[in-house]
Enzyme design. Structure first.
Site, PDB file in Angstrom:
ATOM      1  N   LYS A 181       0.770  -1.060   0.063  1.00 52.28           N
ATOM      2  CA  LYS A 181       0.101   0.074   0.195  1.00 52.28           C
ATOM      3  C   LYS A 181       1.000   1.080   0.031  1.00 52.28           C
ATOM      4  O   LYS A 181       2.124   1.101   0.448  1.00 52.28           O
ATOM      5  CB  LYS A 181      -0.884   0.041   1.190  1.00 52.28           C
ATOM      6  N   THR A 196       3.351   6.809   3.388  1.00 48.46           N
ATOM      7  CA  THR A 196       3.754   5.652   4.136  1.00 48.46           C
ATOM      8  C   THR A 196       3.423   4.338   3.195  1.00 48.46           C
ATOM      9  O   THR A 196       2.450   4.116   2.396  1.00 48.46           O
ATOM     10  CB  THR A 196       2.783   5.291   5.217  1.00 48.46           C
ATOM     11  N   ASN A 403      -4.390  15.811   0.885  1.00 48.22           N
ATOM     12  CA  ASN A 403      -3.594  16.453   2.137  1.00 48.22           C
ATOM     13  C   ASN A 403      -3.970  17.523   2.904  1.00 48.22           C
ATOM     14  O   ASN A 403      -3.915  17.578   4.173  1.00 48.22           O
ATOM     15  CB  ASN A 403      -2.175  16.526   1.556  1.00 48.22           C
ATOM     16  N   THR A 408      -8.916  16.046   8.959  1.00 50.37           N
ATOM     17  CA  THR A 408     -10.129  15.869   9.340  1.00 50.37           C
ATOM     18  C   THR A 408     -10.990  14.917   8.777  1.00 50.37           C
ATOM     19  O   THR A 408     -12.316  14.553   8.883  1.00 50.37           O
ATOM     20  CB  THR A 408     -11.135  17.340   9.126  1.00 50.37           C
TER      21      THR A 408
END
Length: 408
Positions: A181, A196, A403, A408
Site C-alpha cells: 500500500k 507511508t 492532503n 479531518t
C-alpha cells in the site's frame, strides 16, 4: 518452465502455507476494511527493510528488534487508520501488546509476530479496536484471503495492490506473493535491517535469513527506493519478506537458483513500486526520469531525484506544459557535478535541450508528449559512465485537496 511468470490475481497467499484476512475493526470512520493479518502455517525465515526517518514509528521499532533478535516469525498484524507514530513509550507498549494479543489467539509466541501501522501520526492506538480486529481476523484467515488483506491495509490508495510470480527451481514449482500500500507520503529510503508504504512479501522457497536480507537490500535499492510521489518520507515505511520453505525448493548463495529467485523477487517488487506511483494521490501522469553519462552514480542520483521531486516540474507535467527550463533548473541545484554546456535532454526520445540550450523542437510536439499518461524525461550529461533512474509523477489539484483534508 525455464524462467518465471506472473500469476493472474496472485497475492500473499499464493505461496504454499500462507493464510490472510482483511476485516473491518473500526479504525476508519468510513467502515472500510482496516485490519489485516498474514500467517504462515510453519515458521518462516524473514528479512526486513525499514524507514530511515528518525521519528520511526513504534511498530517499525518492534520489527527492527525482531529482525535482529529472532530467527523465524509466523504472523504479521497490520492496521490502517492509525500510524502509532510519535506516541512514546505508550505507543511502543501498545505495539508489543498487539503482538501478544495476536500470538495468544494464534497459539504462538509473541516474538513470532511482527506488526505494522499506517494512518494518522501522533494518536495512540485504540487497543479495544486492536483486540476486535485480531478476533475478527483470526476467525477469517483463509488461504485465499490475500486480496482482502491488501484491501484492508489501504489508506488513500484507490486500488489494492497484490501480485505473485511462479518459478521453477530444480524441477519444483514455487512462488512469490506480495501486497503493498502507498499513495502519498512516498519517498522511501529503506535500510536493512533497521514507505507511508507497507509491503509484505511471501514465498514457499527455503532460504536463509542472511541471503534473504542481502537480496532484499539490493532489490529495495532498485525498486521502492527508486520511487517518489511527493518527496516526503514516512515514519512507518516497512518491507517484510517471509519464506516458509514449504515448496521443498531451496535457494543457496552463489547458485543459479539464487539468481533466478533474486530476479523474480525484483520483478514483483518493481511491479508493486510502479503501481504505487501510478496510484499516487491525485496522480494523472507517470514519469520515468533517467540520467545517463554522469561522472559518478551519486551525481546521477542527485540529478534524477532533483527532477523527480521538483514541484515546478510536477505541476508543469500536470498542466501538460513541456517547460524544460524547470528541468535544467532542478539539475542545476541538485548538487551534482557536470558541465551545463554538454547537457542534452529528451522527452520520450525527442530532443528538448541540445548542448545546454533549446534543441529547436516545436513546442506543440512536446506538448503532445507531456500530455500522455506516461512518458520519459531523459538527461544525457555527457560527463562520464554512470546512470540512475527514478519513477515519479505529477502533482495535481486533487493531491492538495486530499492532503489538506486528511487530518479531518
Amino acid at each position: 518452465m525455464s524462467n518465471f511468470k506472473r500469476i493472474p490475481n496472485g497475492s500473499v497467499t499464493t505461496p504454499r502455507g500462507f493464510r490472510a484476512a482483511g476485516v473491518t475493526a473500526g479504525f476508519k470512520r468510513s467502515g472500510a476494511p482496516d485490519f489485516a493479518m498474514l500467517v504462515s502455517d510453519e515458521p518462516a525465515n524473514f528479512a526486513g527493510a525499514f524507514t530511515s526517518c528518525t521519528f520511526a514509528a513504534a511498530p517499525v521499532q518492534v520489527c527492527r528488534k525482531r529482525v535482529l533478535t529472532t530467527d523465524t516469525i509466523r504472523a504479521a498484524v497490520i492496521n490502517s487508520g492509525n500510524a502509532n507514530a510519535c506516541t512514546g513509550e505508550t505507543g511502543l507498549a501498545n505495539a508489543e501488546a498487539t503482538c501478544v494479543l495476536a500470538a495468544n489467539k494464534l497459539g504462538i509466541n509473541p516474538s513470532d509476530v511482527v506488526v505494522s501501522s499506517t494512518g494518522r501520526i501522533g494518536t495512540q492506538l485504540p487497543m479495544d479496536t486492536i483486540k476486535k480486529g485480531i478476533e475478527l481476523a483470526v476467525a477469517a484467515l483463509s488461504d485465499d484471503g490475500g486480496r482482502r488483506a491488501a484491501e484492508a491495509i489501504m489508506t488513500t490508495d484507490t486500488v489494492p495492490k497484490s501480485a505473485a510470480v511462479e518459478l521453477e527451481l530444480d524441477g519444483v514449482v514455487c512462488s512469490i506473493g506480495a501486497m503493498t500500500k502507498g499513495a502519498g507520503m512516498i519517498d522511501p529510503s529503506l535500510k536493512v535491517p533497521h514507505a507511508t508504504m507497507l509491503c509484505y512479501i511471501t514465498t514457499d522457497v527455503k532460504i536463509s535469513n542472511l541471503l534473504l536480507a542481502e537480496m532484499l537490500s539490493g532489490n529495495v535499492a532498485d525498486s521502492f527506493n527508486r520511487i517518489t510521489v511527493d518527496g516526503d518520507m514516512s515514519t512507518n515505511d516497512t518491507v517484510i519478506v517471509m519464506a516458509n520453505g514449504l515448496s521443498g525448493a531451496e535457494v543457496r548463495p552463489g547458485t543459479a537458483n539464487a539468481e533466478l529467485f533474486r530476479a523474480a523477487l525484483l520483478q514483483i517488487m518493481q511491479q508493486l513500486a510502479r503501481e504505487m506511483v501510478m496510484d499516487g494521490e491525485g496522480v494523472t501522469k507517470f514519469v520515468n526520469v533517467e540520467i545517463f553519462h554522469a561522472r559518478t552514480r551519486e551525481d546521477a542520483k542527485l540529478c534524477a531525484e532533483a527532477v523527480a521531486n521538483s514541484l515546478l516540474c510536477k505541476t508543469a507535467w500536470f498542466g501538460g506544459d513541456p517547460n524544460w527550463g524547470r528541468v535544467v533548473a532542478a539539475l542545476g541545484y541538485s548538487g551534482a557535478q557536470f558541465r551545463p554546456e554538454n547537457v542534452d535532454i529528451f522527452y520520450d526520445g525527442v530532443p528538448v535541450v541540445k548542448a545546454g540550450g533549446d534543441a529547436g523542437t516545436p513546442e506543440e510536439d512536446l506538448v503532445d508528449i507531456v500530455r500522455k499518461r506516461e512518458f520519459s524525461v531523459t538527461v544525457d550529461l555527457h560527463d562520464g559512465d554512470e546512470s540512475y533512474w527514478v519513477w515519479t509523477n505529477d502533482i495535481s489539484y486533487e493531491y492538495v485537496k486530499i492532503n489538506a483534508d486528511y487530518h479531518t
